[in-house]
Design a protein around this motif. Structure first.
Motif, PDB file in Angstrom:
ATOM      1  N   THR A 221      38.394  -8.444  17.367  1.00 30.14           N
ATOM      2  CA  THR A 221      39.441  -8.771  16.401  1.00 30.14           C
ATOM      3  C   THR A 221      38.842  -8.735  15.002  1.00 30.14           C
ATOM      4  O   THR A 221      37.858  -9.430  14.736  1.00 30.14           O
ATOM      5  CB  THR A 221      40.027 -10.170  16.662  1.00 30.14           C
ATOM      6  OG1 THR A 221      40.516 -10.229  18.004  1.00 30.14           O
ATOM      7  CG2 THR A 221      41.170 -10.461  15.696  1.00 30.14           C
ATOM      8  N   PRO A 222      39.398  -7.936  14.101  1.00 29.50           N
ATOM      9  CA  PRO A 222      38.827  -7.850  12.754  1.00 29.50           C
ATOM     10  C   PRO A 222      39.010  -9.147  11.980  1.00 29.50           C
ATOM     11  O   PRO A 222      40.038  -9.817  12.092  1.00 29.50           O
ATOM     12  CB  PRO A 222      39.630  -6.707  12.110  1.00 29.50           C
ATOM     13  CG  PRO A 222      40.906  -6.653  12.871  1.00 29.50           C
ATOM     14  CD  PRO A 222      40.566  -7.060  14.273  1.00 29.50           C
ATOM     15  N   THR A 223      37.993  -9.507  11.200  1.00 23.75           N
ATOM     16  CA  THR A 223      38.058 -10.691  10.351  1.00 23.75           C
ATOM     17  C   THR A 223      37.534 -10.330   8.971  1.00 23.75           C
ATOM     18  O   THR A 223      36.917  -9.282   8.779  1.00 23.75           O
ATOM     19  CB  THR A 223      37.211 -11.839  10.922  1.00 23.75           C
ATOM     20  OG1 THR A 223      35.823 -11.477  10.851  1.00 23.75           O
ATOM     21  CG2 THR A 223      37.574 -12.134  12.369  1.00 23.75           C
ATOM     22  N   ASN A 224      37.782 -11.210   8.012  1.00 22.59           N
ATOM     23  CA  ASN A 224      37.312 -10.974   6.648  1.00 22.59           C
ATOM     24  C   ASN A 224      35.860 -11.368   6.456  1.00 22.59           C
ATOM     25  O   ASN A 224      35.254 -11.048   5.449  1.00 22.59           O
ATOM     26  CB  ASN A 224      38.191 -11.753   5.655  1.00 22.59           C
ATOM     27  CG  ASN A 224      39.596 -11.188   5.569  1.00 22.59           C
ATOM     28  OD1 ASN A 224      39.795  -9.987   5.700  1.00 22.59           O
ATOM     29  ND2 ASN A 224      40.565 -12.054   5.351  1.00 22.59           N
ATOM     30  N   GLU A 225      35.310 -12.111   7.426  1.00 20.90           N
ATOM     31  CA  GLU A 225      33.957 -12.615   7.269  1.00 20.90           C
ATOM     32  C   GLU A 225      32.920 -11.852   8.079  1.00 20.90           C
ATOM     33  O   GLU A 225      31.766 -11.722   7.685  1.00 20.90           O
ATOM     34  CB  GLU A 225      33.892 -14.095   7.684  1.00 20.90           C
ATOM     35  CG  GLU A 225      34.729 -15.032   6.812  1.00 20.90           C
ATOM     36  CD  GLU A 225      36.203 -15.025   7.169  1.00 20.90           C
ATOM     37  OE1 GLU A 225      36.519 -14.617   8.298  1.00 20.90           O
ATOM     38  OE2 GLU A 225      37.022 -15.418   6.332  1.00 20.90           O
TER      39      GLU A 225
ATOM     40  N   SER B 103      43.057  -1.226  22.395  1.00 19.03           N
ATOM     41  CA  SER B 103      42.452  -2.036  21.337  1.00 19.03           C
ATOM     42  C   SER B 103      41.693  -3.215  21.919  1.00 19.03           C
ATOM     43  O   SER B 103      40.621  -3.588  21.423  1.00 19.03           O
ATOM     44  CB  SER B 103      43.526  -2.541  20.367  1.00 19.03           C
ATOM     45  OG  SER B 103      44.166  -1.483  19.695  1.00 19.03           O
ATOM     46  N   ALA B 104      42.240  -3.822  22.977  1.00 20.28           N
ATOM     47  CA  ALA B 104      41.627  -5.012  23.561  1.00 20.28           C
ATOM     48  C   ALA B 104      40.301  -4.705  24.250  1.00 20.28           C
ATOM     49  O   ALA B 104      39.385  -5.535  24.254  1.00 20.28           O
ATOM     50  CB  ALA B 104      42.586  -5.658  24.553  1.00 20.28           C
ATOM     51  N   ASP B 105      40.177  -3.500  24.817  1.00 23.50           N
ATOM     52  CA  ASP B 105      38.947  -3.136  25.537  1.00 23.50           C
ATOM     53  C   ASP B 105      38.781  -1.616  25.466  1.00 23.50           C
ATOM     54  O   ASP B 105      39.040  -0.915  26.441  1.00 23.50           O
ATOM     55  CB  ASP B 105      39.019  -3.611  26.985  1.00 23.50           C
ATOM     56  CG  ASP B 105      37.681  -3.454  27.715  1.00 23.50           C
ATOM     57  OD1 ASP B 105      36.716  -2.968  27.105  1.00 23.50           O
ATOM     58  OD2 ASP B 105      37.611  -3.837  28.904  1.00 23.50           O
TER      59      ASP B 105
END
Length: 212
Positions: free
Chosen positions: A109-113, A200-202
């Protein structure tokens, strides 16, 4: 290959702490672009030391090895260091991603950090986030590796359009709930419309069973 930023509002006088590049790989074709910068409010750009150019090149080293190079900024250094985001559209999930020889981890899951790479199954695209900033006076090299048989010579034509059409059909049927139409009546369509989400999940395990 397209350079971009998050927002263009007020961009003339904005200093960019991050740059985004979108690449559309196709077989042996190479690509290049550059980012031009000036201060946005004076005429200093008319002098050679009043603006900056950052060149970027894309090269398929082999069908399984794609390389993108951000070269040192030439001219005035408006920003000492910045981060990058790279997106490769229409390719299979990579087996490894490296920036300057350092492996970039996969993140579900993409994150900003968090620095890493993410695969979007609906658009068949790889996005790489560099949360680390790199000096604009140095070279940044991104290497992306693919599996043989799942490389840039493998056609992935039609999948994204098919998923969009399935999602549109599902949305129309969803609107008919309560009128004698229920999701169990179109289970196969429902399952097919979620193919992109499952990839996307795997991506490593779900890509080719879904695609084929």
């Amino acid at each position: 290959m397209l350079p971009s930023t998050k927002s263009l509002l007020g961009s003339a006088q904005q200093l960019y702490n991050a740059l985004l590049f979108t690449v559309f790989p196709y077989k042996t074709f190479t690509g290049s672009t550059f980012v031009y910068e000036d201060d946005g409010f004076t005429n200093d750009y008319m002098n050679s030391n009043g603006y900056a150019n950052t060149s970027v090149t894309y090269t398929p080293i082999s069908p399984q090895h794609l390389q993108l190079v951000v070269k040192p900024t030439q001219g005035k250094q408006f920003v000492a260091a910045r981060g990058y985001e790279f997106t490769f559209v229409g390719i299979a999930p990579p087996t490894a991603v490296k920036i300057n020889g350092v492996t970039v981890p996969y993140i579900p899951t993409p994150t900003n950090e968090q620095q890493g790479w993410y695969y979007d199954g609906s658009s068949l695209s790889v996005s790489v986030w560099s949360r680390t900033t790199y000096p604009t006076s140095s070279t940044v090299t991104l290497d992306l590796y693919l599996t043989s048989g799942q490389d840039i010579n493998t056609p992935l034509v039609g999948f994204t359009k098919c998923v969009r059409r399935l999602q549109q059909a599902k949305a129309l049927l969803d609107q008919q709930w309560g009128t004698g139409v229920y999701d169990e009546d179109y289970y196969d369509l429902l399952s097919a419309s979620e193919a992109g989400s499952r990839i996307s999940a795997d991506p490593q395990n779900n890509m080719w069973p879904e695609y084929t």
